[in-house]
Structure formats: structure tokens, C-alpha cells
Design a protein around this motif. Structure first.
Motif, PDB file in Angstrom:
ATOM      1  N   LEU A 107       0.835  -1.192   0.000  1.00 23.51           N
ATOM      2  CA  LEU A 107       0.000   0.000   0.000  1.00 23.51           C
ATOM      3  C   LEU A 107       0.871   1.243   0.000  1.00 23.51           C
ATOM      4  N   ALA A 108       0.430   2.256  -0.705  1.00 22.38           N
ATOM      5  CA  ALA A 108       1.136   3.536  -0.746  1.00 22.38           C
ATOM      6  C   ALA A 108       0.559   4.448   0.329  1.00 22.38           C
ATOM      7  N   THR A 109       0.780   4.079   1.576  1.00 20.82           N
ATOM      8  CA  THR A 109       0.213   4.826   2.692  1.00 20.82           C
ATOM      9  C   THR A 109       0.620   6.301   2.675  1.00 20.82           C
ATOM     10  N   PRO A 110       1.892   6.638   2.454  1.00 27.33           N
ATOM     11  CA  PRO A 110       2.227   8.066   2.388  1.00 27.33           C
ATOM     12  C   PRO A 110       1.500   8.791   1.260  1.00 27.33           C
ATOM     13  N   ALA A 111       1.279   8.118   0.136  1.00 29.79           N
ATOM     14  CA  ALA A 111       0.551   8.742  -0.971  1.00 29.79           C
ATOM     15  C   ALA A 111      -0.900   8.999  -0.582  1.00 29.79           C
ATOM     16  N   HIS A 112      -1.513   8.075   0.134  1.00 31.43           N
ATOM     17  CA  HIS A 112      -2.896   8.261   0.581  1.00 31.43           C
ATOM     18  C   HIS A 112      -2.994   9.454   1.526  1.00 31.43           C
ATOM     19  N   ILE A 113      -2.051   9.558   2.440  1.00 33.79           N
ATOM     20  CA  ILE A 113      -2.067  10.658   3.404  1.00 33.79           C
ATOM     21  C   ILE A 113      -1.780  11.985   2.704  1.00 33.79           C
ATOM     22  N   GLY A 114      -0.810  11.993   1.806  1.00 36.92           N
ATOM     23  CA  GLY A 114      -0.495  13.214   1.059  1.00 36.92           C
ATOM     24  C   GLY A 114      -1.664  13.688   0.211  1.00 36.92           C
ATOM     25  N   GLY A 115      -2.365  12.751  -0.424  1.00 36.31           N
ATOM     26  CA  GLY A 115      -3.543  13.110  -1.212  1.00 36.31           C
ATOM     27  C   GLY A 115      -4.652  13.668  -0.337  1.00 36.31           C
ATOM     28  N   PHE A 116      -4.845  13.071   0.818  1.00 33.24           N
ATOM     29  CA  PHE A 116      -5.896  13.536   1.728  1.00 33.24           C
ATOM     30  C   PHE A 116      -5.603  14.954   2.208  1.00 33.24           C
ATOM     31  N   VAL A 117      -4.345  15.224   2.541  1.00 35.51           N
ATOM     32  CA  VAL A 117      -3.958  16.577   2.970  1.00 35.51           C
ATOM     33  C   VAL A 117      -4.210  17.573   1.842  1.00 35.51           C
TER      34      VAL A 117
END
Length: 134
Positions: A107-117
């Protein structure tokens, strides 16, 4: 893609089709940047639209969520609400990454968080752009 369809249908009337497309592509760039910052030396390519869709979830959460009035200050209540949204999204994504483990699914967890921000940052400007006085 189902999440894109469901969330996109909810927020497009509020921010417009051009706002939705803009948010999607800006969110994709923010997600890719967050993934790169988290692991610039990773040799696994990042493929997928989940970071960009996370941007739309951020917009949806901010526009459809209901902040509680714990403080007298509306700004303090808004900051608390933003913190709650972001905290929930981070915990959810970390839990999903933990449950996925190393058993094949990455999973691209940092990408998910960055997109959410990015979605949290874009929601109000896109809404104001759509409904600015003529």
C-alpha cells in the motif's frame, strides 16, 4: 474506481467538473510527492489512482463533515475538526497497511495521506471559486 465514482458524484455539484478534475490531478501530484518524500530510494514503482482519490475523500470529509462546537472560537473548532479528519485518515491507512503486512499487497500509505492533505487544502478554495459572486 467505485470510490471515485461515489465520492466524485457527491462533490462535483459543489466544486464543478473542472474543480473535480483539477483536484484529482493536483491530488495525484501531491500523493506522488508524499510517496517520494517517504521513500526516495524505494525501487518499487507507485502505480494507481488511490492517492488522487484520497484527495477527493479529503474534500468530501471537509465539505460534508460536521464540526463540533467544543470551543467558543469557530477557528478553534475548525482546527479541531481538521485534526480529527486527518488523524482518522492516518490511523485508518496505517491500520490497513498493518493488516496487509508483507504478504504480497503493498500500500502507498504516504501517498494516501499526502492526497488527503491536498484535499483538505483544496476544498474551501474550490468551493469559493465555484460560488464566487459574478
Amino acid at each position: 474506481m467505485l470510490a471515485l465514482w461515489i465520492v466524485g458524484r457527491q462533490i462535483e455539484p459543489l466544486i464543478g467538473a473542472s474543480g473535480l478534475i483539477f483536484a484529482y490531478f493536483v491530488g495525484a501530484a501531491a500523493a506522488a510527492a508524499a510517496q517520494y518524500v517517504a521513500g526516495p530510494a524505494m525501487d518499487v514503482p507507485m502505480v494507481g489512482a488511490s492517492g488522487a482519490i484520497s484527495t477527493l475523500f479529503g474534500i468530501q470529509g471537509l465539505l460534508f463533515g460536521r464540526p463540533t462546537n467544543l470551543f467558543r472560537s469557530p477557528l478553534a473548532n475548525r482546527i479541531l475538526f481538521l485534526g480529527w479528519l486527518l488523524g482518522f485518515w492516518v490511523v485508518l491507512n496505517l491500520a490497513l497497511a498493518f493488516l496487509a503486512g508483507t504478504g504480497g499487497m503493498m500500500l502507498a500509505t504516504p501517498a494516501h495521506i499526502g492526497g488527503f492533505v491536498a484535499g483538505l487544502a483544496l476544498a474551501i478554495p474550490l468551493l469559493r471559486r465555484r460560488y464566487r459572486p459574478a
